[in-house]
Design an enzyme around this catalytic site. Structure first.
Site, mmCIF file in Angstrom:
data_model
loop_
_atom_site.group_PDB
_atom_site.id
_atom_site.type_symbol
_atom_site.label_atom_id
_atom_site.label_comp_id
_atom_site.label_asym_id
_atom_site.label_seq_id
_atom_site.Cartn_x
_atom_site.Cartn_y
_atom_site.Cartn_z
ATOM 1 N N THR A 39 0.812 -1.204 0.000
ATOM 2 C CA THR A 39 0.000 0.000 0.000
ATOM 3 C C THR A 39 0.851 1.262 0.000
ATOM 4 O O THR A 39 2.005 1.241 0.456
ATOM 5 C CB THR A 39 -0.890 -0.011 1.263
ATOM 6 O OG1 THR A 39 -1.501 1.262 1.424
ATOM 7 C CG2 THR A 39 -0.093 -0.303 2.530
ATOM 8 N N ASP A 40 0.252 2.364 -0.443
ATOM 9 C CA ASP A 40 0.953 3.658 -0.355
ATOM 10 C C ASP A 40 1.012 4.174 1.084
ATOM 11 O O ASP A 40 1.741 5.123 1.372
ATOM 12 C CB ASP A 40 0.291 4.699 -1.278
ATOM 13 C CG ASP A 40 -1.173 4.965 -0.965
ATOM 14 O OD1 ASP A 40 -1.728 4.322 -0.047
ATOM 15 O OD2 ASP A 40 -1.775 5.824 -1.647
ATOM 16 N N GLU A 41 0.221 3.562 1.987
ATOM 17 C CA GLU A 41 0.193 4.070 3.374
ATOM 18 C C GLU A 41 1.529 3.893 4.085
ATOM 19 O O GLU A 41 1.772 4.534 5.103
ATOM 20 C CB GLU A 41 -0.922 3.389 4.169
ATOM 21 C CG GLU A 41 -2.284 3.677 3.595
ATOM 22 C CD GLU A 41 -3.426 3.566 4.598
ATOM 23 O OE1 GLU A 41 -3.160 3.507 5.811
ATOM 24 O OE2 GLU A 41 -4.576 3.545 4.146
ATOM 25 N N TYR B 16 -1.910 -0.455 11.017
ATOM 26 C CA TYR B 16 -2.037 -1.146 9.723
ATOM 27 C C TYR B 16 -0.840 -0.813 8.822
ATOM 28 O O TYR B 16 -0.170 -1.707 8.290
ATOM 29 C CB TYR B 16 -3.342 -0.736 9.030
ATOM 30 C CG TYR B 16 -3.345 -1.035 7.543
ATOM 31 C CD1 TYR B 16 -3.371 -2.345 7.078
ATOM 32 C CD2 TYR B 16 -3.294 -0.001 6.599
ATOM 33 C CE1 TYR B 16 -3.343 -2.622 5.710
ATOM 34 C CE2 TYR B 16 -3.273 -0.272 5.232
ATOM 35 C CZ TYR B 16 -3.297 -1.584 4.794
ATOM 36 O OH TYR B 16 -3.266 -1.860 3.439
ATOM 37 N N LYS C 15 2.180 -3.266 7.368
ATOM 38 C CA LYS C 15 2.462 -3.456 5.938
ATOM 39 C C LYS C 15 3.904 -3.043 5.629
ATOM 40 O O LYS C 15 4.592 -3.684 4.828
ATOM 41 C CB LYS C 15 1.484 -2.637 5.074
ATOM 42 C CG LYS C 15 0.050 -3.128 5.090
ATOM 43 C CD LYS C 15 -0.152 -4.522 4.516
ATOM 44 C CE LYS C 15 0.029 -4.597 3.024
ATOM 45 N NZ LYS C 15 -0.363 -5.937 2.493
HETATM 46 P P1 NAD Z 1 -9.681 -7.317 2.311
HETATM 47 O O1 NAD Z 1 -9.666 -7.048 3.777
HETATM 48 O O2 NAD Z 1 -10.909 -7.052 1.530
HETATM 49 O O3 NAD Z 1 -9.284 -8.852 2.054
HETATM 50 C C1 NAD Z 1 -8.285 -9.510 2.778
HETATM 51 C C2 NAD Z 1 -8.440 -11.010 2.540
HETATM 52 O O4 NAD Z 1 -7.378 -11.665 3.254
HETATM 53 C C3 NAD Z 1 -9.755 -11.583 3.075
HETATM 54 O O5 NAD Z 1 -10.315 -12.479 2.143
HETATM 55 C C4 NAD Z 1 -9.340 -12.324 4.346
HETATM 56 O O6 NAD Z 1 -10.184 -13.419 4.658
HETATM 57 C C5 NAD Z 1 -7.924 -12.778 3.984
HETATM 58 N N1 NAD Z 1 -7.099 -13.003 5.177
HETATM 59 C C6 NAD Z 1 -6.933 -12.163 6.229
HETATM 60 N N2 NAD Z 1 -6.134 -12.730 7.151
HETATM 61 C C7 NAD Z 1 -5.777 -13.955 6.659
HETATM 62 C C8 NAD Z 1 -4.965 -15.011 7.153
HETATM 63 N N3 NAD Z 1 -4.360 -14.924 8.349
HETATM 64 N N4 NAD Z 1 -4.806 -16.120 6.394
HETATM 65 C C9 NAD Z 1 -5.435 -16.217 5.189
HETATM 66 N N5 NAD Z 1 -6.218 -15.247 4.678
HETATM 67 C C10 NAD Z 1 -6.391 -14.121 5.403
HETATM 68 O O7 NAD Z 1 -8.439 -6.508 1.735
HETATM 69 P P2 NAD Z 1 -8.262 -5.795 0.327
HETATM 70 O O8 NAD Z 1 -8.776 -4.418 0.407
HETATM 71 O O9 NAD Z 1 -8.719 -6.716 -0.736
HETATM 72 O O10 NAD Z 1 -6.662 -5.693 0.280
HETATM 73 C C11 NAD Z 1 -5.882 -6.764 -0.244
HETATM 74 C C12 NAD Z 1 -4.412 -6.408 -0.153
HETATM 75 O O11 NAD Z 1 -4.170 -5.213 -0.884
HETATM 76 C C13 NAD Z 1 -3.929 -6.126 1.262
HETATM 77 O O12 NAD Z 1 -2.638 -6.664 1.398
HETATM 78 C C14 NAD Z 1 -3.899 -4.609 1.363
HETATM 79 O O13 NAD Z 1 -2.922 -4.192 2.269
HETATM 80 C C15 NAD Z 1 -3.539 -4.234 -0.063
HETATM 81 N N6 NAD Z 1 -4.015 -2.930 -0.532
HETATM 82 C C16 NAD Z 1 -5.329 -2.581 -0.415
HETATM 83 C C17 NAD Z 1 -5.763 -1.366 -0.930
HETATM 84 C C18 NAD Z 1 -7.225 -0.951 -0.852
HETATM 85 O O14 NAD Z 1 -7.550 0.178 -1.218
HETATM 86 N N7 NAD Z 1 -8.143 -1.805 -0.412
HETATM 87 C C19 NAD Z 1 -4.857 -0.498 -1.538
HETATM 88 C C20 NAD Z 1 -3.512 -0.881 -1.624
HETATM 89 C C21 NAD Z 1 -3.101 -2.120 -1.132
HETATM 90 O O1 DAU Z 2 -4.191 3.983 0.476
HETATM 91 C C1 DAU Z 2 -4.400 2.608 0.387
HETATM 92 C C2 DAU Z 2 -5.238 2.130 1.545
HETATM 93 O O2 DAU Z 2 -6.568 2.560 1.291
HETATM 94 C C3 DAU Z 2 -5.191 0.628 1.741
HETATM 95 O O3 DAU Z 2 -3.885 0.249 2.087
HETATM 96 C C4 DAU Z 2 -6.167 0.186 2.841
HETATM 97 O O4 DAU Z 2 -6.183 -1.224 2.922
HETATM 98 C C5 DAU Z 2 -7.546 0.683 2.465
HETATM 99 O O5 DAU Z 2 -8.453 0.350 3.493
HETATM 100 C C6 DAU Z 2 -7.538 2.192 2.254
HETATM 101 O O6 DAU Z 2 -7.281 2.887 3.498
HETATM 102 P P1 DAU Z 2 -8.032 4.239 3.899
HETATM 103 O O7 DAU Z 2 -7.962 4.390 5.359
HETATM 104 O O8 DAU Z 2 -7.561 5.372 3.057
HETATM 105 O O9 DAU Z 2 -9.526 3.854 3.397
HETATM 106 P P2 DAU Z 2 -10.964 4.093 4.040
HETATM 107 O O10 DAU Z 2 -11.963 3.717 2.998
HETATM 108 O O11 DAU Z 2 -11.083 3.474 5.384
HETATM 109 O O12 DAU Z 2 -11.014 5.674 4.227
HETATM 110 C C7 DAU Z 2 -10.856 6.558 3.125
HETATM 111 C C8 DAU Z 2 -10.885 7.970 3.672
HETATM 112 O O13 DAU Z 2 -12.224 8.241 4.157
HETATM 113 C C9 DAU Z 2 -9.973 8.206 4.868
HETATM 114 O O14 DAU Z 2 -9.441 9.523 4.795
HETATM 115 C C10 DAU Z 2 -10.896 8.090 6.072
HETATM 116 C C11 DAU Z 2 -12.224 8.592 5.538
HETATM 117 N N1 DAU Z 2 -13.426 7.993 6.140
HETATM 118 C C12 DAU Z 2 -13.524 6.638 6.179
HETATM 119 C C13 DAU Z 2 -14.619 6.030 6.736
HETATM 120 C C14 DAU Z 2 -14.724 4.515 6.811
HETATM 121 C C15 DAU Z 2 -14.444 8.802 6.611
HETATM 122 O O15 DAU Z 2 -14.366 10.042 6.551
HETATM 123 N N2 DAU Z 2 -15.549 8.213 7.158
HETATM 124 C C16 DAU Z 2 -15.672 6.853 7.267
HETATM 125 O O16 DAU Z 2 -16.700 6.372 7.820
#
Ligand code: NAD
Ligand code: DAU
Length: 361
Positions: free
Chosen positions: A131-133, A156, A160
């Site tokens: 992630t970019d975080e 988190y 990562k």
């Molecule tokens: P998600 O939470 O929707 O899915 C995570 C999956 O991992 C789930 O199916 C869960 O059951 C599985 N999992 C969790 N713990 C586990 C374990 N111990 N063993 C086996 N499986 C397990 O997450 P996502 O949003 O799909 O993100 C996927 C990946 O991409 C993550 O590594 C996250 O850090 C990265 N990522 C997410 C975003 C985003 O915007 N969602 C952006 C950049 C990177």
């Molecule tokens: O940048 C990549 C990341 O993006 C991934 O690594 C994470 O897995 C993914 O969950 C996401 O993280 P964020 O914290 O940015 O996503 P989230 O959707 O939780 O929140 C997006 C923005 O919205 C953040 O600034 C917080 C804000 N927010 C979120 C929620 C859930 C609100 O204002 N209200 C809310 O109820």
């Protein structure tokens, strides 16, 4: 690429990737490893169950014996590692699972790959999805590049970052054929309702408050999930081992602007359909549901990705415009009510109540 292990393939991005891979590389055998936490959902993979070259394995990536055994029995040549605890707010409520899965789980997979591949790395690849975080928070100017120093701010992000460092170390120390991608915020089908965009769509439909943390001026850089998937296959095919690649859509939005936009699109879809107007009646527009709430502790102000490296070196670019991607996403949640209703009827209710102080009806 013949036998691909996809960890976390029942989650949001993992499931989208499984479907994308099946369509773009139909000859590849897919092995999904997922322990189905609250975020994992077999409904995301239903259309593939029972089809050729699709295998689902329920298991925990932190279970080292189980993971070693799996690697020794299957001849994986490619690992795409998505499995993680992924939600920042949950990492604030309880960081333990994040340390366990994101750090120790990644360690277990790296060790299993190292032992099984045993120095025979030809044709092998371990892609770590990150992630970019990990880069922390930007001010008003500038972009995250691959050279930006790591400065994670949430449990988190720190977990990562630790996993990224492990992957880097396994490449440098053992020559394990690793590559890491660091992507910005994804949106699209199958995203769990705790994340901002699905939360706003669903609460908007149900006429519930739309919670905005702090002043709503935090900025995120949004990418349609299928573009993330295409970036990953591009890096699998052409990425240089040991490198990291930033992935983003040059699509920065303040939270309040994106919430307003989603409200307007939901209004438009609902008002344009007799069926939806009956299902989701609301006097006045959905912007009226916006409610400012307490800020997220340590809330990063701005993320923005410089994706010049993957574009120039590997020729990747996003295919979806934000205008079309966000409309497709709203439409998907409208057409898949049973998917999110099932989630809302389970343990997610307790999390929602703890986070927002209101019970889901
Ligand atoms: P998600 O939470 O929707 O899915 C995570 C999956 O991992 C789930 O199916 C869960 O059951 C599985 N999992 C969790 N713990 C586990 C374990 N111990 N063993 C086996 N499986 C397990 O997450 P996502 O949003 O799909 O993100 C996927 C990946 O991409 C993550 O590594 C996250 O850090 C990265 N990522 C997410 C975003 C985003 O915007 N969602 C952006 C950049 C990177
Ligand atoms: O940048 C990549 C990341 O993006 C991934 O690594 C994470 O897995 C993914 O969950 C996401 O993280 P964020 O914290 O940015 O996503 P989230 O959707 O939780 O929140 C997006 C923005 O919205 C953040 O600034 C917080 C804000 N927010 C979120 C929620 C859930 C609100 O204002 N209200 C809310 O109820």
């Amino acid at each position: 690429m013949k036998n691909v292990l996809i960890t976390g393939g029942a989650g949001f991005i993992g499931a989208n990737f499984v479907h994308y891979l099946r369509e773009t590389y139909p000859g590849v055998s897919i092995f999904v490893l997922d322990n189905l936490t609250y975020a994992g959902n077999m409904a995301n993979l239903r259309s593939l169950e029972g089809t050729d070259r699709f295998n689902f394995i329920r298991g925990d990536i932190t279970d080292r014996d189980f993971v070693n055994d799996l690697f020794s029995k299957k001849s994986f040549d490619t690992v795409v590692h998505f499995a993680a605890e992924s939600h920042v707010d949950r990492s604030i409520l309880g960081p333990g699972a994040f340390i366990n899965t994101n750090i120790l789980g990644t360690f277990a997979l790296l060790e299993a790959a190292r032992a099984t591949w045993d120095g025979n790395y030809s044709g092998k690849r371990f892609l770590h999805v990150s992630t970019d975080e990990v880069y922390g928070s930007l001010g008003a100017e500038g972009l995250f590049t691959e050279e930006t120093a790591y400065a994670p701010n949430s449990p988190y992000a720190a977990s990562k970052a630790a996993s990224d460092h492990l992957v880097r170390a396994y490449f440098h120390t053992y020559g394990l054929p690793c590559v890491t991608t660091n992507c910005s915020n994804n949106y699209g089908p199958y995203q769990f309702p705790e994340k901002l965009i699905p939360l706003i769509i669903i609460n908007g439909l149900l006429g519930k408050p739309l919670p905005i943390y702090g002043d709503g001026m935090n900025i995120r850089d949004w990418l349609y999930v299928e573009d993330h998937c295409s970036a990953i296959t591009t890096v699998l095919e052409k990425g240089r081992l040991g490198e990291t690649y930033n992935i983003g859509g040059k699509n920065e939005w303040t939270n309040i602007d994106i919430v307003n936009l989603v409200c307007d699109i939901v209004d438009e879809f609902v008002e344009g359909s007799e069926e939806y107007s009956k299902l989701y009646p609301l006097a006045g527009g959905r912007r009226g549901l916006i409610t400012y709430v307490k800020d997220r502790p340590g809330h990063d102000r701005r993320y923005a990705i410089d994706s010049a490296k993957i574009e120039a070196e590997l020729g990747w670019e996003p295919a979806e415009s934000f205008e079309t991607g966000i409309r497709k996403t709203v439409k998907w949640y409208l057409e898949n009510r049973s998917w999110w209703e099932e989630i809302q009827s389970g343990a997610y209710r307790d999390y929602y109540e703890e986070q927002y102080g209101e019970r889901l009806s």
